[in-house]
Design an enzyme around this catalytic site. Structure first.
Site, PDB file in Angstrom:
ATOM      1  N   LYS A 101      -0.143   9.708   0.731  1.00 22.33           N
ATOM      2  CA  LYS A 101       0.166   9.263   2.379  1.00 22.33           C
ATOM      3  C   LYS A 101      -0.623   9.076   2.532  1.00 22.33           C
ATOM      4  CE  LYS A 101      -0.241  13.602   4.539  1.00 22.33           C
ATOM      5  NZ  LYS A 101      -0.816  15.094   5.157  1.00 22.33           N
ATOM      6  N   ARG A 126     -12.211  19.340 -15.623  1.00 23.63           N
ATOM      7  CA  ARG A 126     -13.395  19.251 -14.614  1.00 23.63           C
ATOM      8  C   ARG A 126     -14.651  20.595 -15.202  1.00 23.63           C
ATOM      9  NH1 ARG A 126     -10.177  19.830  -8.976  1.00 23.63           N
ATOM     10  NH2 ARG A 126     -10.606  18.186  -8.530  1.00 23.63           N
ATOM     11  N   GLY A 131     -11.645  14.109  -1.972  1.00 21.53           N
ATOM     12  CA  GLY A 131     -12.500  13.679  -1.512  1.00 21.53           C
ATOM     13  C   GLY A 131     -13.611  13.807  -1.573  1.00 21.53           C
ATOM     14  N   GLY A 159      -7.994  13.509  -7.705  1.00 26.88           N
ATOM     15  CA  GLY A 159      -7.123  14.652  -8.709  1.00 26.88           C
ATOM     16  C   GLY A 159      -5.855  14.121 -10.075  1.00 26.88           C
TER      17      GLY A 159
HETATM   18  P1  ADP Z   1      -5.027  11.709  -5.670  1.00 27.19           P
HETATM   19  O1  ADP Z   1      -4.303  12.827  -5.941  1.00 27.19           O
HETATM   20  O2  ADP Z   1      -5.036  10.993  -6.916  1.00 27.19           O
HETATM   21  O3  ADP Z   1      -5.742  10.836  -4.879  1.00 27.19           O
HETATM   22  P2  ADP Z   1      -2.890  11.654  -4.078  1.00 27.19           P
HETATM   23  O4  ADP Z   1      -2.847  13.142  -4.148  1.00 27.19           O
HETATM   24  O5  ADP Z   1      -2.789  10.856  -3.295  1.00 27.19           O
HETATM   25  O6  ADP Z   1      -3.562  11.042  -5.431  1.00 27.19           O
HETATM   26  O7  ADP Z   1      -1.438  11.736  -4.305  1.00 27.19           O
HETATM   27  C1  ADP Z   1      -0.639  11.660  -5.957  1.00 27.19           C
HETATM   28  C2  ADP Z   1       1.171  12.338  -5.878  1.00 27.19           C
HETATM   29  O8  ADP Z   1       1.754  11.020  -5.013  1.00 27.19           O
HETATM   30  C3  ADP Z   1       1.471  12.775  -6.772  1.00 27.19           C
HETATM   31  O9  ADP Z   1       1.809  13.714  -7.084  1.00 27.19           O
HETATM   32  C4  ADP Z   1       2.739  11.167  -7.380  1.00 27.19           C
HETATM   33  O10 ADP Z   1       3.635  12.265  -7.863  1.00 27.19           O
HETATM   34  C5  ADP Z   1       3.257  11.185  -5.367  1.00 27.19           C
HETATM   35  N1  ADP Z   1       3.459   9.644  -5.222  1.00 27.19           N
HETATM   36  C6  ADP Z   1       3.403   8.180  -5.944  1.00 27.19           C
HETATM   37  N2  ADP Z   1       3.945   7.466  -5.089  1.00 27.19           N
HETATM   38  C7  ADP Z   1       5.153   8.255  -4.881  1.00 27.19           C
HETATM   39  C8  ADP Z   1       6.364   8.132  -4.259  1.00 27.19           C
HETATM   40  N3  ADP Z   1       7.060   6.773  -4.118  1.00 27.19           N
HETATM   41  N4  ADP Z   1       7.268   8.870  -4.287  1.00 27.19           N
HETATM   42  C9  ADP Z   1       6.122   9.961  -3.410  1.00 27.19           C
HETATM   43  N5  ADP Z   1       5.475  10.385  -3.650  1.00 27.19           N
HETATM   44  C10 ADP Z   1       4.805   9.903  -4.345  1.00 27.19           C
HETATM   45 MG    MG Z   2      -3.921  14.304  -5.227  1.00 26.21          MG
END
Ligand code: ADP
Ligand code: MG
Length: 402
Positions: free
Chosen positions: A200, A35, A383, A359
């Protein structure tokens, strides 16, 4: 002396720049400076035009008062290294130190103010309180440049209110991000594929909702996939599950079928009996997505699914990816994310656009050793890009257009 697009002549003027310098720290060591690097071009352009650049930013989530572990001091040092010239650091945001630091700047010099979230007015829900803090920020400058893409979806004093008090312009990072997001929403080149993962479903519902009408293919992995698998009638053991989203997932599957959007869910899953943590050696096992054992947790998409996903992305002209396919932080569960990232990195070989948003997804690309330059765009704001793709207006952008 020189001009800055949208502001005209900036030589000798004090220009307040809102950047997103919210980097991960381990003590006072910066573990990923992505960043900061993304913020350099705008700051450098202003400095080269002879402006006295005053950077304002936040770090972490302090509660409206100073907290040593959230100090931007280490960031000032790194920013100075990247700029190749010292960055003066103010020990507060709008207090005596800030005023002295700004007053001491010569043309072309850069200062960084202490964490803006050490001030309750920054994130206050009370319009008057926010406006008052913005007024104090505005006293430090003659003009404002908004370049913190990661915060443009926030109605905060240093993002939104201050723009109403000073002549303002968009920074190059924000304008590049917005250009790319427009290409994802206004007549995207087809085939258009969207890959969603992460932890999520509820975080990403709005995006799924909006993109169901736009994308040709939706590929779903990560922790959110288990709510979809369960919605299809499969048992998911102890995997992440959001029971309250089952109906919504069913509805999306139905709408996709109706509108001819292909939703691709993994056919195999890498499971383990414990969430990877501490000293225990992971024991990954691949099972069909329809046969996840009751005591198992799904932690990555399986190798056959990863290959299917890569194949589905092979001819895409536009790809947006948000959310890792598995718990990529642990090597045993990073293959799905690696294969998908690799497929995205090839999109430009046939003239397509690949965009990584989020992120953790951006961090995954870097920690898995990919060259950032092989992606069309890596968004600095998870976000903000999601809210844009949901079709919502971003207050920090709207205020600049006024
Ligand atoms: P981003 O920041 O790219 O938007 P998120 O914050 O939604 O992504 O999700 C990232 C997290 O999701 C990572 O820390 C990863 O470990 C977790 N993750 C991915 N697959 C799984 C899974 N099957 N079970 C639990 N956590 C998961
Ligand atoms: Mg995230």
């Amino acid at each position: 002396m020189g001009e800055y697009a949208g502001l005209g002549e900036v030589g000798g003027k004090r220009v307040l720049v809102r950047s997103d310098l919210n980097v991960p720290l381990d003590g006072d060591r910066i573990t990923d400076d992505g960043r900061i690097r993304a913020s350099v071009p705008t700051i450098r352009a202003l400095a080269e035009a002879g402006a006295r650049v005053v950077v304002v930013a936040h770090l972490g989530r302090p509660k409206g008062e100073p907290e040593a572990r959230y100090s931007l001091a280490p960031v000032a040092a790194r920013l100075g290294e990247l700029l190749g010239s010292e960055v003066a650091f103010a020990g507060d945001t709008v207090g005596e130190s800030a005023h002295e630091t700004v007053a001491a700047l010569s043309d072309g010099q850069v200062a960084l103010l202490e964490n803006v979230r050490f001030n309750a007015g920054e994130t206050s829900k009370d319009d008057a309180e926010r406006a008052e803090f913005a007024r104090r920020l505005a006293e430090l400058a003659d003009a404002f440049v908004s370049d913190g893409f990661g915060v443009v979806h926030r109605k905060q004093a240093s993002v939104y209110d201050v723009a109403q008090l000073l002549p303002h312009a968009m920074g190059t990072l924000v304008s590049a991000e917005i250009d790319v997001l427009r290409r994802l929403t206004d007549e995207p080149a087809r085939p258009y594929a969207v890959v969603l993962g992460g932890s999520k479903v509820s975080d990403k519902l709005g995006v799924i909702d909006n993109l169901l009408g736009k994308a040709d293919t939706l590929l779903i992995g990560g922790g959110m996939v288990f709510t979809f698998l369960k919605a299809q009638g499969h048992e998911v053991g102890r995997s992440l599950l959001e029971e309250d989203q089952l109906d919504t997932c069913r509805e999306y599957l139905r709408r996709a079928e109706e509108s001819g959007v292909r939703i691709l869910l993994p056919g195999d899953i890498v499971v383990d009996t414990e969430f990877p943590a501490g000293e225990r050696t992971p024991q990954p096992q691949v099972v069909p997505a329809s046969e996840i054992p009751a005591d198992a947790l799904g932690l990555d998409i399986g190798p056959a699914s990863a290959a299917d996903f890569a194949a589905a992305l092979a001819d895409a002209q536009t790809v947006f990816w948000n959310g890792p396919m598995g718990v990529f932080e642990v090597p045993e569960f990073s293959d799905g994310t690696r294969v998908v990232a690799d497929a995205l990195s090839r999109t430009r070989d046939h003239g397509g656009l690949s965009v990584v948003g989020g992120g953790d997804s951006a961090a995954a690309v870097r920690t898995l050793g990919f060259d950032e330059a092989s992606f069309g765009h890596i968004s600095t704001g998870g976000g903000a890009s999601l809210e844009y793709l949901e079709g919502r207006t971003l207050p920090g952008i709207t205020v600049l257009e006024a």
